[in-house]
Design an enzyme around this catalytic site. Sequence first.
Site, short mmCIF file in Angstrom:
data_model
loop_
_atom_site.label_atom_id
_atom_site.label_comp_id
_atom_site.label_asym_id
_atom_site.label_seq_id
_atom_site.Cartn_x
_atom_site.Cartn_y
_atom_site.Cartn_z
N LYS A 7 -1.86 13.12 -6.94
CA LYS A 7 -2.51 12.28 -7.96
C LYS A 7 -4.02 12.52 -8.06
O LYS A 7 -4.57 12.52 -9.16
CB LYS A 7 -2.25 10.79 -7.67
CG LYS A 7 -0.80 10.39 -7.93
CD LYS A 7 -0.61 8.90 -7.72
CE LYS A 7 0.83 8.50 -7.90
NZ LYS A 7 1.04 7.06 -7.77
N ASP A 57 -0.60 3.25 -12.97
CA ASP A 57 -0.28 2.39 -11.82
C ASP A 57 -0.97 1.03 -11.95
O ASP A 57 -0.33 -0.02 -11.78
CB ASP A 57 -0.70 3.07 -10.51
CG ASP A 57 0.29 4.13 -10.06
OD1 ASP A 57 1.48 4.05 -10.43
OD2 ASP A 57 -0.12 5.05 -9.33
P1 NAP Z 1 -1.70 5.89 0.71
O1 NAP Z 1 -2.64 6.41 -0.30
O2 NAP Z 1 -1.30 6.76 1.85
O3 NAP Z 1 -2.34 4.53 1.31
C1 NAP Z 1 -1.75 3.88 2.41
C2 NAP Z 1 -2.47 2.56 2.67
O4 NAP Z 1 -1.79 1.91 3.76
C3 NAP Z 1 -3.93 2.74 3.12
O5 NAP Z 1 -4.67 1.63 2.71
C4 NAP Z 1 -3.78 2.77 4.64
O6 NAP Z 1 -4.97 2.42 5.33
C5 NAP Z 1 -2.73 1.72 4.83
N1 NAP Z 1 -2.02 1.88 6.10
C6 NAP Z 1 -1.13 2.86 6.44
N2 NAP Z 1 -0.70 2.65 7.70
C7 NAP Z 1 -1.32 1.53 8.15
C8 NAP Z 1 -1.28 0.82 9.38
N3 NAP Z 1 -0.50 1.21 10.40
N4 NAP Z 1 -2.04 -0.28 9.51
C9 NAP Z 1 -2.82 -0.69 8.48
N5 NAP Z 1 -2.91 -0.07 7.30
C10 NAP Z 1 -2.15 1.04 7.14
O7 NAP Z 1 -0.33 5.42 0.04
P2 NAP Z 1 -0.10 4.81 -1.43
O8 NAP Z 1 0.40 5.88 -2.31
O9 NAP Z 1 -1.29 4.05 -1.83
O10 NAP Z 1 1.14 3.82 -1.17
C11 NAP Z 1 0.95 2.59 -0.47
C12 NAP Z 1 2.20 1.72 -0.62
O11 NAP Z 1 2.37 1.34 -1.98
C13 NAP Z 1 3.48 2.41 -0.20
O12 NAP Z 1 4.30 1.48 0.45
C14 NAP Z 1 4.11 2.83 -1.51
O13 NAP Z 1 5.51 2.93 -1.44
C15 NAP Z 1 3.67 1.68 -2.42
N6 NAP Z 1 3.58 2.07 -3.84
C16 NAP Z 1 4.33 1.37 -4.73
C17 NAP Z 1 4.24 1.67 -6.07
C18 NAP Z 1 5.08 0.89 -7.06
O14 NAP Z 1 5.16 1.31 -8.23
N7 NAP Z 1 5.68 -0.20 -6.66
C19 NAP Z 1 3.38 2.68 -6.53
C20 NAP Z 1 2.62 3.37 -5.59
C21 NAP Z 1 2.72 3.06 -4.22
P3 NAP Z 1 -6.11 3.53 5.66
O15 NAP Z 1 -6.92 3.71 4.40
O16 NAP Z 1 -6.88 2.92 6.76
O17 NAP Z 1 -5.38 4.78 6.06
#
Ligand code: NAP
Length: 316
Positions: free
Chosen positions: A89, A127
């Site tokens: 992205k 999004d």
């Molecule tokens: P990403 O860019 O990898 O971001 C992950 C986020 O989770 C970051 O803020 C990260 O913190 C945090 N995180 C990961 N492990 C953690 C832990 N052990 N303790 C605390 N914080 C933690 O992923 P993303 O694409 O944004 O996706 C995030 C979530 O949203 C996923 O569950 C995904 O399935 C969901 N999502 C849903 C939709 C929808 O349409 N419903 C769309 C997109 C994403 P740090 O910055 O500190 O690493």
Amino acid sequence: MSDNTTYSLADLQSWANASKALAKPGKLAVFGDPIAHSLSPQMHNPALEAAKIDAEYVRLHIAPANLETALRELPKQGFIGTNVTIPHKTEVAKIVDHVSEVARRTGAVNTVLVNKENGELTGHSTDGPGFQRAIREEFSVDLKDLRILILGAGGGAGRAVAVQCAMEHCERLVLANRTLSKVKTLEAELEEFFHDPDRLEGPAERLTAIALEDAEALANELYQIDLIVNATSIGMKTTDPPLIPCHQIQPHHLVYDMIYSPPRTRLLADAEAAGARAANGLSMLLWQGALAFEFWFNQEAPVEAMRKGLTDALKD
Ligand code: NAP
């Protein structure tokens, strides 16, 4: 398309041949790495069917090193556009010829539209706007009227949602993240949206960034919040720890977990037990897809066909 077929860059480069087995011309895709898990075909193909559009939506497994080549192949192969997902992205936003205002501020693109006339590519981010529609659908409220806490605001999805909340001039925005530096940067970028002389200023800052691990700060913020959003990946596994202590969730809270698989995370179960209203991320997935459809076809998306496609796919 009812199967899990995944195409490659080589397939895209000889698309007439590679797509022969498709029932309709393959003109839309989702790029990702990995990609086999994507539910986008199961959402978009019923929409194309319902709208009587002679096109099929496919999965393309594209490695980061091949991203630009694959994007530039789209106009040559007659594609209308594509979605992009993890891990592309951010990079796509740098490659396309034009980006929308939302995509520029988000620093990410999840939808690309091909200009039929000149082959130029425009990147959009649906999004954040998809999240806005989801909140309206789930809770019958608008972001502008809410005090919002985003857990994981430093991740890709969290950032998109934070930008949307700021652009909608929500009442308050609290950005929480494990890595504090990410939300400190974001706070500085969004500050311009929170200077409104007509708004009543209370004692709390309208925009603030805190560390997810700062239990005291989190507890204080929860008293001054209407909508809690989980944008972290915590909750995808049943063994994941609670994101916030369950006794801090109050009946007046609205709780939105972007995770949709599993459909009921620990956060959502805790919210329901506390008497709060709660919803999972399926509606955001649906509405970001519906808005992508609208960019590609300049017509309203058949949302109910898309919803059924998604819920059927999740039953499988
Ligand atoms: P990403 O860019 O990898 O971001 C992950 C986020 O989770 C970051 O803020 C990260 O913190 C945090 N995180 C990961 N492990 C953690 C832990 N052990 N303790 C605390 N914080 C933690 O992923 P993303 O694409 O944004 O996706 C995030 C979530 O949203 C996923 O569950 C995904 O399935 C969901 N999502 C849903 C939709 C929808 O349409 N419903 C769309 C997109 C994403 P740090 O910055 O500190 O690493």
